[in-house]
Design an enzyme around this catalytic site. Sequence first.
Site, PDB file in Angstrom:
ATOM      1  N   SER A 131       0.815  -1.212   0.000  1.00 52.36           N
ATOM      2  CA  SER A 131       0.000   0.000   0.000  1.00 52.36           C
ATOM      3  C   SER A 131       0.850   1.263   0.000  1.00 52.36           C
ATOM      4  CB  SER A 131      -0.961   0.002   1.191  1.00 52.36           C
ATOM      5  OG  SER A 131      -0.267  -0.193   2.397  1.00 52.36           O
ATOM      6  N   HIS A 186       1.155   4.570   4.465  1.00 57.11           N
ATOM      7  CA  HIS A 186       0.429   5.320   3.437  1.00 57.11           C
ATOM      8  C   HIS A 186       0.994   6.730   3.296  1.00 57.11           C
ATOM      9  CE1 HIS A 186      -3.404   2.625   3.978  1.00 57.11           C
ATOM     10  NE2 HIS A 186      -2.330   1.953   3.610  1.00 57.11           N
TER      11      HIS A 186
END
Length: 463
Positions: A131, A186
């Site tokens: 991610s 992230h």
Amino acid sequence: MGTTNPMQPMTAGAAALPRSTYMSYILIGINVAVFFALQGSGGTTYENLLLFGAKENGLIADGQMGRLFFPMFLHANALHLGFNMWGIYQVGRYLELLVGPRKLVFLYLVAGVTGNMASFAFVDPLSVGASGALFGFISCLWVLQKYEERLATEMNEPVQKSTLGMLIAFNFVLGFVIPNIDWASHLGGCLAGILFGLALVMRHRWNLKVLGAARYLGGATGLKKPPVSLRESFYLWMLVALNALLLLGFLRVDDVTRAFGRGTLAAAENFTEPKGADMLPHYRVLVSAPKSESRPERMLADALALHRSSAFASAMLLYDVLLVFNEQGIGGEAFVSGTVRAALMEARGFALERRGVSDALVASFGELPEHSREGQEVFSDTSPRVCLAPANLLRTLGFFGLAGKLFECAFYLDVANLQTATDVFECYWRMDAENKNQVQRFRFIASKLLNPGAASPREEAPE
């Protein structure tokens, strides 16, 4: 020869773009292959992810820097894998058409590492997933699209607003709302993508300026080097500086976290089958041999010695192990009696309340054996050895629950020995794979003892 419009947008014309998106498919293939390799070697358990290189702060601080790289190819389950691979399929292919396969894979690696660095700096639990790299793709594409909007405005062309910014913000907020999402990864990947996108944009913008000057002024444009803000290298160096700042995460990793990392890795690598206390009678010859330091009668003498020297925590843990031995019939005929069991329970209560052991209670245990160690009498040895010797034997046999208590006993006698703390984490992790209460309890107590101003370890009795 025809002339080329120097203000041509970066994505103008399919003919100007690479026709292949093979690198996006390669990245997806690698992630899927690693996932199946995980499944084939035992599944996506905590221990297996640890063995495959998951981000674990204690082990990174211990020097295993590869754990900042490998997690971008690891996933915790099929849903996790599917979501990230869908993102790479949707965003990665389009970005690859814009920047080419080499820049795409470079961004994947850089954003993935930066995301793991941010996770190391700000998030404690184990972490895996692509991610961070995916956020790098999305944020880089967002920068490129915003740049094209600006170019379109300058050329009085219709502007199609990008919605990627809202997508980034929405997913970033989800990282705080949904449990077990690594928001720091992230954020790190997103920042890496923005800086990489700015590097590409500024390079393109300077090239446009050079081409425009050449068109109107001929070969001698009179342009010198681009200003710092338009240099591609400036933003790449900012990316390096960002990762250098994230390395300060090493300063927040304490000794207990390092011991926890080493202990859980050792537990993952230990293939001895955990045994319950009910299996102890099968190893009677080894555990209670006359010269064995795990002989219950000798351990009882050691426990009383520790109790008399106010090492309440260590004494209580030895009493816990002796109660198991008594229950399973390990030891001499006198030791396995109900009288000794009652006396052990009473002594354990005294240790828990930090009260000394009385002569009357000692007498209720009957005659205690002389230690075979030369020059030592009964009630004389209060060193970590009295706990470590039986702990090592019981761990070797697979009695991790009992061994963990004995290693913990040794740790309270020498809190500077982080190897002993590592052994505690290993044993408790192996003993209790589902419920980590013992691990969390010891981690809390060990952190408290290692902090300045904490209670003396000889007086700290865990409940």
